[in-house]
Design a protein around this motif. Structure first.
Motif, PDB file in Angstrom:
ATOM      1  N   PRO A 273      19.707 118.854 -12.541  1.00 22.81           N
ATOM      2  CA  PRO A 273      20.056 117.569 -12.167  1.00 22.81           C
ATOM      3  C   PRO A 273      21.561 117.421 -12.421  1.00 22.81           C
ATOM      4  N   MET A 274      22.304 118.178 -12.992  1.00 18.86           N
ATOM      5  CA  MET A 274      23.871 117.969 -13.334  1.00 18.86           C
ATOM      6  C   MET A 274      24.371 118.585 -12.028  1.00 18.86           C
ATOM      7  N   TRP A 275      23.749 119.629 -11.563  1.00 18.10           N
ATOM      8  CA  TRP A 275      24.363 120.245 -10.054  1.00 18.10           C
ATOM      9  C   TRP A 275      24.315 119.136  -8.980  1.00 18.10           C
ATOM     10  N   TRP A 276      22.935 118.574  -8.902  1.00 19.91           N
ATOM     11  CA  TRP A 276      22.666 117.688  -7.782  1.00 19.91           C
ATOM     12  C   TRP A 276      23.385 116.443  -7.969  1.00 19.91           C
ATOM     13  N   ALA A 277      23.171 115.713  -9.262  1.00 20.73           N
ATOM     14  CA  ALA A 277      24.115 114.575  -9.334  1.00 20.73           C
ATOM     15  C   ALA A 277      25.551 114.603  -9.069  1.00 20.73           C
ATOM     16  N   GLY A 278      25.950 116.048  -9.485  1.00 23.27           N
ATOM     17  CA  GLY A 278      27.559 115.982  -9.663  1.00 23.27           C
ATOM     18  C   GLY A 278      27.966 116.196  -8.076  1.00 23.27           C
ATOM     19  N   LEU A 279      27.207 116.827  -7.149  1.00 22.11           N
ATOM     20  CA  LEU A 279      27.503 117.196  -5.674  1.00 22.11           C
ATOM     21  C   LEU A 279      27.307 115.773  -5.089  1.00 22.11           C
ATOM     22  N   LEU A 280      26.286 114.973  -5.461  1.00 25.19           N
ATOM     23  CA  LEU A 280      26.339 113.555  -5.010  1.00 25.19           C
ATOM     24  C   LEU A 280      27.342 112.768  -5.133  1.00 25.19           C
ATOM     25  N   ALA A 281      27.909 112.771  -6.692  1.00 26.75           N
ATOM     26  CA  ALA A 281      28.982 111.958  -7.068  1.00 26.75           C
ATOM     27  C   ALA A 281      30.213 112.312  -6.464  1.00 26.75           C
ATOM     28  N   ALA A 282      30.385 113.867  -6.171  1.00 27.65           N
ATOM     29  CA  ALA A 282      31.727 114.522  -5.222  1.00 27.65           C
ATOM     30  C   ALA A 282      31.453 113.829  -4.114  1.00 27.65           C
ATOM     31  N   GLY A 283      30.602 113.763  -3.224  1.00 27.39           N
ATOM     32  CA  GLY A 283      30.393 113.372  -1.875  1.00 27.39           C
ATOM     33  C   GLY A 283      30.654 111.841  -1.932  1.00 27.39           C
TER      34      GLY A 283
ATOM     35  N   TRP B 282      21.463 109.659 -20.219  1.00 23.18           N
ATOM     36  CA  TRP B 282      22.880 110.395 -20.074  1.00 23.18           C
ATOM     37  C   TRP B 282      23.135 110.924 -19.167  1.00 23.18           C
ATOM     38  N   LEU B 283      22.430 111.451 -18.081  1.00 25.18           N
ATOM     39  CA  LEU B 283      22.510 111.926 -16.869  1.00 25.18           C
ATOM     40  C   LEU B 283      23.149 110.849 -15.820  1.00 25.18           C
ATOM     41  N   LEU B 284      22.297 109.765 -15.911  1.00 23.79           N
ATOM     42  CA  LEU B 284      22.699 108.421 -15.324  1.00 23.79           C
ATOM     43  C   LEU B 284      24.130 108.027 -15.494  1.00 23.79           C
ATOM     44  N   GLY B 285      24.436 108.028 -16.781  1.00 26.65           N
ATOM     45  CA  GLY B 285      25.726 107.641 -17.264  1.00 26.65           C
ATOM     46  C   GLY B 285      26.895 108.648 -16.854  1.00 26.65           C
ATOM     47  N   ALA B 286      26.470 109.987 -16.854  1.00 26.30           N
ATOM     48  CA  ALA B 286      27.336 110.917 -16.416  1.00 26.30           C
ATOM     49  C   ALA B 286      27.625 110.957 -14.884  1.00 26.30           C
ATOM     50  N   PHE B 287      26.747 110.608 -14.192  1.00 20.62           N
ATOM     51  CA  PHE B 287      26.596 110.246 -12.712  1.00 20.62           C
ATOM     52  C   PHE B 287      27.509 109.116 -12.399  1.00 20.62           C
ATOM     53  N   LEU B 288      27.505 108.091 -13.127  1.00 23.48           N
ATOM     54  CA  LEU B 288      28.099 106.883 -12.975  1.00 23.48           C
ATOM     55  C   LEU B 288      29.726 106.775 -13.202  1.00 23.48           C
ATOM     56  N   ALA B 289      29.867 107.796 -14.423  1.00 20.30           N
ATOM     57  CA  ALA B 289      31.186 108.084 -14.723  1.00 20.30           C
ATOM     58  C   ALA B 289      31.832 108.714 -13.589  1.00 20.30           C
ATOM     59  N   ALA B 290      30.968 109.807 -13.173  1.00 20.38           N
ATOM     60  CA  ALA B 290      31.785 110.650 -12.247  1.00 20.38           C
ATOM     61  C   ALA B 290      32.189 109.931 -10.820  1.00 20.38           C
ATOM     62  N   VAL B 291      31.187 109.064 -10.699  1.00 22.23           N
ATOM     63  CA  VAL B 291      31.549 108.286  -9.293  1.00 22.23           C
ATOM     64  C   VAL B 291      32.652 107.243  -9.459  1.00 22.23           C
ATOM     65  N   GLY B 292      32.892 106.744 -10.835  1.00 19.75           N
ATOM     66  CA  GLY B 292      33.814 105.849 -11.210  1.00 19.75           C
ATOM     67  C   GLY B 292      35.128 106.430 -11.337  1.00 19.75           C
ATOM     68  N   SER B 293      35.263 107.981 -11.765  1.00 20.85           N
ATOM     69  CA  SER B 293      36.373 108.429 -11.728  1.00 20.85           C
ATOM     70  C   SER B 293      37.090 108.894 -10.479  1.00 20.85           C
TER      71      SER B 293
END
Length: 186
Positions: free
Chosen positions: A21-31, A101-112
């Protein structure tokens, strides 16, 4: 459980549960972040993100190895009455407990990404890669020692090497439905 048995979850499966979940959410947020120009520009953001991915993966993979080793060295044999939790159940329980927590991390990554495009997403992906590397390390140790390590499910609040965990239980290499390292058994 009957006659004092405990529900046990595989240590490597619990470690590996957050990796995908962290890997794919991170790649999606990076994209998504790469689509934004950001304050620093895409090139700087993505280069900083690549560095963060490598550093975070290394740190997550190496942190608390001593605690895992000490708990594994003091592992006691699992009792006959103990219940070995399936891999799918362990993954589902972990992911449900951490979904917000994963959703919050994803939103924070997109926000950053408005400041540093893609860096937050690559940082999150690095954490997932680090967990995967730690699970591989545990799998290598399990194969070498021909022992699988289990932890009581009621001690998992702070993770498989958290303070509530007092000791691991061990079984032979063929127990359970997951291969050493927490992957699906083939």
């Amino acid at each position: 459980m009957a006659r004092g048995g405990q529900a046990l979850a595989r240590v490597a499966v619990v470690v590996r549960a957050g990796a995908a979940p962290m890997w794919w959410a991170g790649l999606l947020a990076a994209g998504i972040g790469a689509l934004l120009p950001g304050l620093t520009g895409r090139r700087i953001g993505l280069l900083a993100g690549a560095a963060l991915l490598l550093v975070t993966a290394a740190v997550v993979a190496l942190v608390r190895r001593g605690r895992y080793t000490r708990l594994a060295a003091g592992a006691t044999r699992a009792a006959r009455a103990d219940f070995l939790q399936d891999r799918a159940v362990t993954l589902r329980v972990w992911r449900r407990a951490h979904r917000w927590w994963l959703l919050g991390a994803f939103l924070a990554a997109v926000g950053s990404s408005f400041a540093l495009p893609g860096a937050g997403g690559l940082w999150l992906a690095g954490a997932g890669a680090g967990l995967w590397l730690k699970a591989l390390w545990l799998g290598h140790r399990e194969r070498t020692e021909e022992t699988l390590w289990w932890v009581r499910t009621d001690w998992l609040g702070k993770g498989p090497a958290g303070k509530p965990v007092k000791a691991y239980r061990s079984t032979g290499i063929a127990a359970g439905d997951a291969a050493p390292g927490g992957a699906r058994r083939r």
